[in-house]
Design a protein around this motif. Structure first.
Motif, PDB file in Angstrom:
ATOM      1  N   VAL A  53     -44.712 -19.021  25.259  1.00 15.27           N
ATOM      2  CA  VAL A  53     -43.978 -18.981  23.994  1.00 15.27           C
ATOM      3  C   VAL A  53     -43.864 -20.403  23.441  1.00 15.27           C
ATOM      4  CG1 VAL A  53     -42.653 -16.917  24.551  1.00 15.27           C
ATOM      5  CG2 VAL A  53     -41.720 -19.169  25.151  1.00 15.27           C
ATOM      6  N   PHE A  54     -43.420 -20.476  22.197  1.00 16.20           N
ATOM      7  CA  PHE A  54     -43.107 -21.764  21.587  1.00 16.20           C
ATOM      8  C   PHE A  54     -42.117 -21.522  20.470  1.00 16.20           C
ATOM      9  CE2 PHE A  54     -43.321 -25.505  19.027  1.00 16.20           C
ATOM     10  CZ  PHE A  54     -43.465 -26.518  19.958  1.00 16.20           C
ATOM     11  N   PRO A  55     -41.086 -22.383  20.307  1.00 15.86           N
ATOM     12  CA  PRO A  55     -40.651 -23.413  21.257  1.00 15.86           C
ATOM     13  C   PRO A  55     -39.861 -22.760  22.401  1.00 15.86           C
ATOM     14  CG  PRO A  55     -39.194 -23.371  19.358  1.00 15.86           C
ATOM     15  CD  PRO A  55     -40.245 -22.310  19.117  1.00 15.86           C
ATOM     16  N   LYS A  56     -39.023 -23.521  23.052  1.00 15.89           N
ATOM     17  CA  LYS A  56     -38.217 -22.994  24.145  1.00 15.89           C
ATOM     18  C   LYS A  56     -37.231 -21.959  23.589  1.00 15.89           C
ATOM     19  CE  LYS A  56     -35.556 -25.165  27.769  1.00 15.89           C
ATOM     20  NZ  LYS A  56     -35.267 -26.440  28.424  1.00 15.89           N
ATOM     21  N   PRO A  57     -37.177 -20.758  24.173  1.00 19.07           N
ATOM     22  CA  PRO A  57     -36.264 -19.742  23.644  1.00 19.07           C
ATOM     23  C   PRO A  57     -34.802 -20.120  23.874  1.00 19.07           C
ATOM     24  CG  PRO A  57     -37.784 -18.810  25.272  1.00 19.07           C
ATOM     25  CD  PRO A  57     -37.949 -20.287  25.320  1.00 19.07           C
ATOM     26  N   LYS A  58     -33.954 -19.569  23.009  1.00 18.45           N
ATOM     27  CA  LYS A  58     -32.511 -19.717  23.205  1.00 18.45           C
ATOM     28  C   LYS A  58     -31.943 -18.323  23.422  1.00 18.45           C
ATOM     29  CE  LYS A  58     -31.279 -24.088  21.122  1.00 18.45           C
ATOM     30  NZ  LYS A  58     -32.348 -24.604  20.253  1.00 18.45           N
ATOM     31  N   CYS A  59     -31.099 -18.179  24.439  1.00 18.00           N
ATOM     32  CA  CYS A  59     -30.558 -16.862  24.774  1.00 18.00           C
ATOM     33  C   CYS A  59     -29.036 -16.875  24.718  1.00 18.00           C
ATOM     34  CB  CYS A  59     -30.990 -16.460  26.183  1.00 18.00           C
ATOM     35  SG  CYS A  59     -32.745 -16.089  26.318  1.00 18.00           S
ATOM     36  N   LYS A  60     -28.506 -15.712  24.334  1.00 15.75           N
ATOM     37  CA  LYS A  60     -27.057 -15.513  24.357  1.00 15.75           C
ATOM     38  C   LYS A  60     -26.779 -14.254  25.161  1.00 15.75           C
ATOM     39  CE  LYS A  60     -25.777 -17.514  19.921  1.00 15.75           C
ATOM     40  NZ  LYS A  60     -25.712 -17.154  18.491  1.00 15.75           N
ATOM     41  N   ILE A  61     -25.821 -14.350  26.061  1.00 15.83           N
ATOM     42  CA  ILE A  61     -25.443 -13.180  26.858  1.00 15.83           C
ATOM     43  C   ILE A  61     -23.985 -12.873  26.564  1.00 15.83           C
ATOM     44  CG2 ILE A  61     -25.231 -12.220  29.180  1.00 15.83           C
ATOM     45  CD1 ILE A  61     -27.446 -14.076  30.087  1.00 15.83           C
ATOM     46  N   SER A  95     -24.890  -7.454  26.663  1.00 15.13           N
ATOM     47  CA  SER A  95     -25.992  -7.571  25.701  1.00 15.13           C
ATOM     48  C   SER A  95     -26.638  -8.947  25.820  1.00 15.13           C
ATOM     49  CB  SER A  95     -25.512  -7.288  24.279  1.00 15.13           C
ATOM     50  OG  SER A  95     -24.714  -8.341  23.821  1.00 15.13           O
ATOM     51  N   ILE A  96     -27.943  -8.940  25.692  1.00 13.25           N
ATOM     52  CA  ILE A  96     -28.736 -10.166  25.841  1.00 13.25           C
ATOM     53  C   ILE A  96     -29.602 -10.309  24.608  1.00 13.25           C
ATOM     54  CG2 ILE A  96     -30.430 -11.377  27.277  1.00 13.25           C
ATOM     55  CD1 ILE A  96     -29.594  -9.497  29.566  1.00 13.25           C
ATOM     56  N   LYS A  97     -29.513 -11.464  24.012  1.00 13.24           N
ATOM     57  CA  LYS A  97     -30.290 -11.729  22.798  1.00 13.24           C
ATOM     58  C   LYS A  97     -30.998 -13.054  22.955  1.00 13.24           C
ATOM     59  CE  LYS A  97     -29.277 -10.118  18.219  1.00 13.24           C
ATOM     60  NZ  LYS A  97     -28.451 -10.097  17.046  1.00 13.24           N
ATOM     61  N   CYS A  98     -32.292 -13.072  22.753  1.00 16.43           N
ATOM     62  CA  CYS A  98     -33.039 -14.322  22.829  1.00 16.43           C
ATOM     63  C   CYS A  98     -33.877 -14.488  21.574  1.00 16.43           C
ATOM     64  CB  CYS A  98     -33.974 -14.337  24.036  1.00 16.43           C
ATOM     65  SG  CYS A  98     -33.112 -14.204  25.616  1.00 16.43           S
ATOM     66  N   ALA A  99     -34.044 -15.728  21.164  1.00 20.05           N
ATOM     67  CA  ALA A  99     -34.764 -15.998  19.922  1.00 20.05           C
ATOM     68  C   ALA A  99     -35.607 -17.262  20.022  1.00 20.05           C
ATOM     69  CB  ALA A  99     -33.783 -16.125  18.775  1.00 20.05           C
ATOM     70  N   LEU A 100     -36.677 -17.260  19.264  1.00 15.83           N
ATOM     71  CA  LEU A 100     -37.454 -18.472  19.020  1.00 15.83           C
ATOM     72  C   LEU A 100     -37.106 -18.889  17.603  1.00 15.83           C
ATOM     73  CD1 LEU A 100     -40.925 -17.247  20.358  1.00 15.83           C
ATOM     74  CD2 LEU A 100     -39.271 -18.662  21.558  1.00 15.83           C
ATOM     75  N   LEU A 101     -36.440 -19.989  17.453  1.00 16.62           N
ATOM     76  CA  LEU A 101     -35.869 -20.369  16.157  1.00 16.62           C
ATOM     77  C   LEU A 101     -35.039 -19.202  15.654  1.00 16.62           C
ATOM     78  CD1 LEU A 101     -38.968 -22.220  14.621  1.00 16.62           C
ATOM     79  CD2 LEU A 101     -37.131 -23.160  16.006  1.00 16.62           C
ATOM     80  N   THR A 102     -35.410 -18.594  14.505  1.00 14.58           N
ATOM     81  CA  THR A 102     -34.601 -17.475  14.009  1.00 14.58           C
ATOM     82  C   THR A 102     -35.254 -16.128  14.302  1.00 14.58           C
ATOM     83  OG1 THR A 102     -35.643 -17.715  11.857  1.00 14.58           O
ATOM     84  CG2 THR A 102     -33.527 -18.818  12.160  1.00 14.58           C
TER      85      THR A 102
END
Ligand SMILES: *[C@@H]1O[C@H](CO)[C@@H](O)[C@H](O)[C@H]1NC(C)=O
Ligand SMILES: *[C@@H]1O[C@H](CO)[C@@H](O)[C@H](O)[C@H]1NC(C)=O
Ligand SMILES: *[C@@H]1O[C@H](CO)[C@@H](O)[C@H](O)[C@H]1NC(C)=O
Ligand SMILES: *[C@@H]1O[C@H](CO)[C@@H](O)[C@H](O)[C@H]1NC(C)=O
Ligand SMILES: *[C@@H]1O[C@H](CO)[C@@H](O)[C@H](O)[C@H]1NC(C)=O
Ligand SMILES: *[C@@H]1O[C@H](CO)[C@@H](O)[C@H](O)[C@H]1NC(C)=O
Ligand SMILES: *[C@@H]1O[C@H](CO)[C@@H](O)[C@H](O)[C@H]1NC(C)=O
Length: 242
Positions: A169-177, A218-225
């Protein structure tokens, strides 16, 4: 005679010098009066695998006619890419333009990691804009394929084990739990890089407080938006909560 010749010759030389200076001035003035060409990336964010548009901005248009040459060069093979709308490789590059004297774009299809961090230059008549197309973490996205997303949420009574992996992937993902309505503080996702793509992974074991046992995780991950993972699972602590 020798003296006269020397004078003549120096006069001659100075007139040649003047001529040269005049020509240089003429060229400089002509260039400034002509076009002020530069290109910019017109696609944001860039999705690897999709098309990317680089727009060559053609400044002033006085004196421009439909015979002015439009041209793109560069890319990974450092070759001519487009000349007056003709592509050197029609499966990879095409031109977008409205009028002969208007801005014109290079479209790069199936944009991949070979196409980034390369120089591209557009020319309009005698004016050229030569720039690198740099990779940066705010404007480029490499989506993982379905097979490259691994997620596992397991629960044993009040112990919750979450494991997430994204490959290439690119860039590094950001996750919220989120557990119930509480956002979990998680360490930044760990990663390693292969060429430009990133393998990122996260592993966390949590003890759930009893009052949250009937909520959701719930788990949410994103690359930028761009969301790449969005799952909700109901918690079940029936072993210890009942
Ligand atoms: C062409 O580029 C100029 C900047 O040089 C910009 O102001 C203008 O809007 C562009 N024209 C079109 C049709 O996009
Ligand atoms: C270019 O412009 C000239 C004069 O306006 C016109 O006669 C000619 O057909 C044009 N050529 C093209 C290829 O558009
Ligand atoms: C660059 O050249 C190589 C070898 O000829 C070719 O395989 C590759 O597809 C070319 N890349 C582009 C973007 O045209
Ligand atoms: C044209 O581009 C395609 C896709 O990148 C590539 O597979 C092919 O080798 C290229 N052809 C040439 C002649 O470079
Ligand atoms: C990069 O991360 C992946 C996924 O965890 C792992 O399989 C691989 O061995 C790692 N590579 C390096 C060089 O650490
Ligand atoms: C848990 O998620 C489901 C949908 O996945 C939703 O219908 C339900 O209202 C959620 N429960 C709570 C307590 O948020
Ligand atoms: C919760 O887990 C228990 C034990 O595994 C099971 O019997 C029960 O059906 C589960 N409840 C729900 C709502 O999934």
């Amino acid at each position: 005679m020798a003296v006269i010749f020397a004078i003549c010759s120096s006069k001659f030389m100075s007139s040649v010098k003047n001529l040269v200076v005049n020509i240089i001035l003429f060229i400089m003035i002509e260039c400034n009066a002509a076009y002020n060409v530069y290109w910019k990336r017109d696609t944001s964010p860039v999705m690897f695998g999709d098309s990317v548009n680089l727009m060559c901005m053609v400044g002033r248009q006085e004196g421009c006619d439909n015979s002015t040459t439009r041209r793109w060069d560069g890319g990974p093979n450092n070759t001519i890419l487009l000349l007056n709308g003709h592509s050197s490789n029609a499966t990879k590059y095409y031109e977008v333009t409205k009028d002969p004297c208007d801005n014109f774009s290079l479209v790069i299809m199936n944009f991949n990691m070979n196409d980034v961090n390369q120089e591209y230059w557009c020319s309009f008549g005698f004016e050229t804009s030569r720039q690198n197309l740099p990779l940066d973490e705010q404007n480029f996205i490499g989506m993982p394929t379905k097979n490259n997303i691994h997620v596992s949420v397991q629960q044993w009574a009040t112990k919750l084990d979450i494991s997430i992996g994204f490959y290439k992937v690119f860039p590094k993902p950001k996750c919220k739990i989120k557990i119930g309505d509480e956002h979990l503080l998680i360490d930044p996702i760990k990663s390693n890089v292969s060429r430009i793509f990133i393998n990122a992974y996260l592993h966390k074991t949590i003890t759930i407080s009893k009052d949250r046992c009937h909520g959701n995780v719930s788990i949410k991950c994103a690359l930028l938006t761009t969301t790449i993972l969005d799952i909700t699972q109901s918690l079940n602590c029936s072993f210890s909560c009942r």
